[in-house]
Design an enzyme around this catalytic site. Sequence first.
Site, PDB file in Angstrom:
ATOM      1  N   LYS A  28      -3.589  51.564  20.396  1.00 29.43           N
ATOM      2  CA  LYS A  28      -3.722  50.205  19.871  1.00 29.43           C
ATOM      3  C   LYS A  28      -2.376  49.532  19.625  1.00 29.43           C
ATOM      4  CE  LYS A  28      -8.265  50.658  17.652  1.00 29.43           C
ATOM      5  NZ  LYS A  28      -8.669  51.890  18.293  1.00 29.43           N
ATOM      6  N   HIS A  50     -18.172  50.012  10.456  1.00 30.19           N
ATOM      7  CA  HIS A  50     -17.395  49.633  11.636  1.00 30.19           C
ATOM      8  C   HIS A  50     -18.067  50.042  12.941  1.00 30.19           C
ATOM      9  CE1 HIS A  50     -14.223  48.522   8.896  1.00 30.19           C
ATOM     10  NE2 HIS A  50     -14.208  49.743   8.389  1.00 30.19           N
ATOM     11  N   GLU A  68      -3.451  46.587   9.839  1.00 25.52           N
ATOM     12  CA  GLU A  68      -3.710  45.197  10.173  1.00 25.52           C
ATOM     13  C   GLU A  68      -4.193  44.435   8.940  1.00 25.52           C
ATOM     14  OE1 GLU A  68      -6.603  45.087  13.259  1.00 25.52           O
ATOM     15  OE2 GLU A  68      -5.190  45.638  14.835  1.00 25.52           O
ATOM     16  N   ARG A 109     -13.712  50.713  29.818  1.00 23.32           N
ATOM     17  CA  ARG A 109     -14.918  51.400  30.273  1.00 23.32           C
ATOM     18  C   ARG A 109     -16.101  50.458  30.146  1.00 23.32           C
ATOM     19  NH1 ARG A 109     -17.262  52.035  25.339  1.00 23.32           N
ATOM     20  NH2 ARG A 109     -15.899  52.482  23.572  1.00 23.32           N
TER      21      ARG A 109
END
Length: 665
Positions: free
Chosen positions: A117, A236, A201, A298
Amino acid sequence: MSINKLLIANRGEIACRVMRTARDLGIATVAVYSDADANAMHVAMADEAVRIGPAPVSESYLKGDTIIEAARRTGADAIHPGYGFLSENPDFVEAVEKAGLIFVGPSADAIRAMGLKDQAKALMEKAGVPVVPGYHGEEQDPAALKAIAGEIGYPVLIKARAGGGGKGMRRVEREDEFEEAFASARREGQNSFGDPTCLIEKYIDKPRHIELQVFGDNHGNAVHLFERDCSLQRRHQKVIEEAPAPGMTEEMRAAMGEAAVQAAKAVNYSGAGTVEFIVDASDGLHPDRFWFMEMNTRLQVEHPVTEYVTGLDLVALQILVANGEKLPFEQDDLQLMGHAFEARLYAEDAEAGFLPATGDLDTLVFAPETEDVRIDTGVRQGDSITPHYDPMIAKIITYGADRASALAKLKRALDETIITGSVTNRAFLSRLADDPEFAAGDVDTGLIGRKQDELTARVEADAETKALAALAMLTPGAASADAADPFAALHNFRLFGPARQIVLFDDGEGGQIEIAVERRRDGTRHVVLPDATVDFDNVAVGDDGALTVHRDGLMSRATVVRSGSTITISRNGQTHSFTRHDPAAALDDAGGDGLIAPMPGLVRQVNAASGDRVEKGRTLIVLEAMKMEHSLTAPRDGVIAELMVGEGDQVEQGALLLQLEPEEG
């Protein structure tokens, strides 16, 4: 080289999904399976199947060399990875290509570029794609990162950089929570992805999760296939997805689409991919309030909603691109049509915080498939949900000309789904589909969390449902004409007065419910419950075992499922199970003095020892199950009398993990 035989390096519903398209294209299929999946649906569907090892994924579905050897043995020319497992492993892609096989997916370089990430966000910044504020560097010292989090401003999200599906992700509200959350995210990142590195973040106050389906080919072409809204999440992980996103404007769709295509072109992307954005929806949707989160290199679990609204088969497109052909369309050729939803049906206990569940699927009944109702599943009635793999049972997908009609069809399809033998989230999904905020399109990633109590609250069966359960328990099979009458085979016939029978059900709390059922001379039934009476004018049993009842001039039906001593009644969108009381059954209840394993799993962490004094709510044991960590807390204040497990132990559901000393007095 074209694909004539395809090996699917996966299991469950995605393996079955890929096989359906391959069959339509005239391509032979090869399944791989672990010992736990020897009799699985995807094995039965394939033209050939190869055993690849024991149940643990590290010894089967993650063994790339064994899977490639299976392709060689069967003469397959290509491997489709599905999603999860090896689907985003660049080393596996290179090994597949080195073996002279086609990998149905993007290049190893593209996967590497987007796999971490922090590196992906740096790459996106260079490509001009907006990125959410945060820290994406190499620093991993907890104190240093806590200081950085303070500069960003709480709340923040800690994310394992190699994570996905909510694994390795923790929301931190206050500074004093940071270090524990950071350590937990690192552990989960290491255990699930082999990489403990985390990034930080800024947490968006009213975030929406909107993603763009992208597609590229090996000739430099890339397009987006519009957006999906995946904001309905718990822990999440996505729960219900839809396309298009409610409230989306053409201006914002164009901006997000352009950013997604830029992201794909930045890594020369080929095949199906998803660019995920976090959107600030605190004041509607605006083209300057979305930021790149990650790219999934994917096929996504939720790809069927995109297939419905575009009319495209994404697996067929994957195979076409893998064969070296160009995309058969340009961006301007694509149009949105109607609206689609997907609900993920899991074996999990929503009332217990969505803990994964196991069990045999004694009954598995889905809504009938039509042009507007699609069921993607990898299990059949009688199959088992094991602790080894993701507990998904099915994806229920519906389509309509508009959002309201598609949602109504989703609600009906969920209500028509009947499952016994394992706890599921069906009732939770049905209630969520009926939520007024969701129905109005007012969604964000916190909706389920805010309403979790009401969405997961147990709904008690009403008196009529309990009465029907008692009638059903007394009803013989529907094989004969006499079966239409629950009292046709009644042995305790009375010459004077109504025939009367007693049914005892467990009440779920160690007690029992007594229900008396009487048949009067005029054929009516009078049912006496502890706190109510119910009268039926007529009761009949259909060939399918369903009860049709007439009461006060109204006719209604109830679906009845029998499994041993348990009766399941489904009516009016609600499903309730009743177990006949067995007075000889042993009680096994540790009460408030013990800590019980809520599911099978691996003891990852033990935070206490025998003799320790603990407070109610303190995390004592961290249990890893189905790739997620679950914190088990002290049931009350007390002293630990005995600790039955250690770190690294594998435990079964219901196992006693520790015992507290008896309370004084």
